[in-house]
Design a protein around this motif. Structure first.
Motif, mmCIF file in Angstrom:
data_model
loop_
_atom_site.group_PDB
_atom_site.id
_atom_site.type_symbol
_atom_site.label_atom_id
_atom_site.label_comp_id
_atom_site.label_asym_id
_atom_site.label_seq_id
_atom_site.Cartn_x
_atom_site.Cartn_y
_atom_site.Cartn_z
ATOM 1 N N PHE A 1 -16.993 44.671 -60.184
ATOM 2 C CA PHE A 1 -16.438 45.883 -59.543
ATOM 3 C C PHE A 1 -16.127 46.175 -58.206
ATOM 4 O O PHE A 1 -15.365 47.011 -57.757
ATOM 5 N N MET A 2 -16.483 45.055 -57.353
ATOM 6 C CA MET A 2 -16.373 44.976 -55.878
ATOM 7 C C MET A 2 -16.066 43.802 -55.355
ATOM 8 O O MET A 2 -16.526 43.246 -54.473
ATOM 9 N N PRO A 3 -14.869 43.227 -55.888
ATOM 10 C CA PRO A 3 -14.322 41.848 -55.299
ATOM 11 C C PRO A 3 -14.000 41.904 -54.117
ATOM 12 O O PRO A 3 -14.092 41.023 -53.213
ATOM 13 N N GLU A 4 -13.586 43.004 -53.409
ATOM 14 C CA GLU A 4 -13.331 43.187 -52.186
ATOM 15 C C GLU A 4 -14.301 42.986 -51.070
ATOM 16 O O GLU A 4 -14.161 42.795 -49.708
ATOM 17 N N VAL A 5 -15.455 42.879 -51.459
ATOM 18 C CA VAL A 5 -16.719 42.715 -50.602
ATOM 19 C C VAL A 5 -16.430 41.408 -49.648
ATOM 20 O O VAL A 5 -17.010 41.434 -48.680
ATOM 21 N N HIS B 1 -20.755 34.017 -64.302
ATOM 22 C CA HIS B 1 -21.487 35.272 -64.601
ATOM 23 C C HIS B 1 -20.464 36.571 -64.660
ATOM 24 O O HIS B 1 -21.011 37.630 -64.906
ATOM 25 N N LEU B 2 -19.235 36.140 -64.034
ATOM 26 C CA LEU B 2 -18.383 37.112 -64.037
ATOM 27 C C LEU B 2 -17.506 37.620 -65.057
ATOM 28 O O LEU B 2 -17.094 36.486 -65.705
ATOM 29 N N ILE C 1 -12.003 38.386 -57.576
ATOM 30 C CA ILE C 1 -12.565 38.133 -56.547
ATOM 31 C C ILE C 1 -12.028 36.815 -55.952
ATOM 32 O O ILE C 1 -11.875 36.710 -54.628
ATOM 33 N N LEU C 2 -11.499 35.925 -56.516
ATOM 34 C CA LEU C 2 -10.806 34.794 -56.191
ATOM 35 C C LEU C 2 -9.225 35.073 -55.380
ATOM 36 O O LEU C 2 -8.991 34.511 -54.321
#
Length: 181
Positions: free
Chosen positions: A60-64, A81-82, A88-89
């Motif tokens: 939900f928050m890959p931009e972190v 786990h995703l 995120i990559l």
């Protein structure tokens, strides 16, 4: 007082730190995906500066990952786990990634904790699948290794674990062309 690390994790940690030192010598600043853990402390003891994320759900928050300016991002047993590690990559802005993932074992089902709903593997990759995921998300693999994960138990599976690779370690660099996408 230092926590005693179980032998099977100690072996994996030794292999992981050796791989990290080979592809990214200290000193270096690292964003380690996931909350602070015993391996964060191990990396620091080898001269790395380590930042961790705060338990965000990366689906939900890959931009972190954009909140950190670092030399490299590490991810040790996180992507499985995703539901969508691709997101995120793609968000990682630095140009170095060091990661390990569990490989799919033909003789065992994917790991799923019966007590912890977060400690489950949505993916257990075959090496070609993980290479493809990295390639599609803009990464070029520069170095990789596979490791076995022996356990001191009796049975067919423990015997198979002595020679069947369980972990896949990868050092990848951001594909210059992927920065334009």
């Amino acid at each position: 007082m230092q926590t005693k690390i179980p032998r099977h994790k100690s072996i994996r940690y030794d292999r992981t730190i050796n791989f990290l030192q080979k592809v990214l010598p200290a000193p270096a600043t690292i964003l380690d995906l996931g909350v602070r853990n015993p391996f964060s402390e191990i990396m620091e003891s080898y001269g790395y500066t380590v930042y961790n994320t705060n338990g965000e759900d990366f689906d939900f928050m890959p931009e972190v990952v954009k909140n950190f300016k670092v030399d490299a991002v590490t991810s040790f047993e996180v992507f499985e786990h995703l539901i969508s590690p691709f997101n995120i990559l793609r968000e990682i802005e630095c140009d170095k990634l060091i990661t390990t993932v569990p490989l799919k074992l033909w003789f065992a089902n994917a790991y799923r904790s019966s007590t912890d709903m977060w400690d489950r593997h949505y993916h257990e990759f075959e090496d070609w699948q993980f290479r493809w995921l990295l390639e599609k998300s803009g990464w070029d693999i520069k170095e990789s290794e596979k490791w076995v994960s022996p356990v001191n138990k009796i049975g067919i599976r423990p015997i198979l674990r002595k020679f069947t690779p369980r972990y896949y370690a990868v050092y990848a660099e951001k594909n210059i062309g992927s920065l334009d996408k």
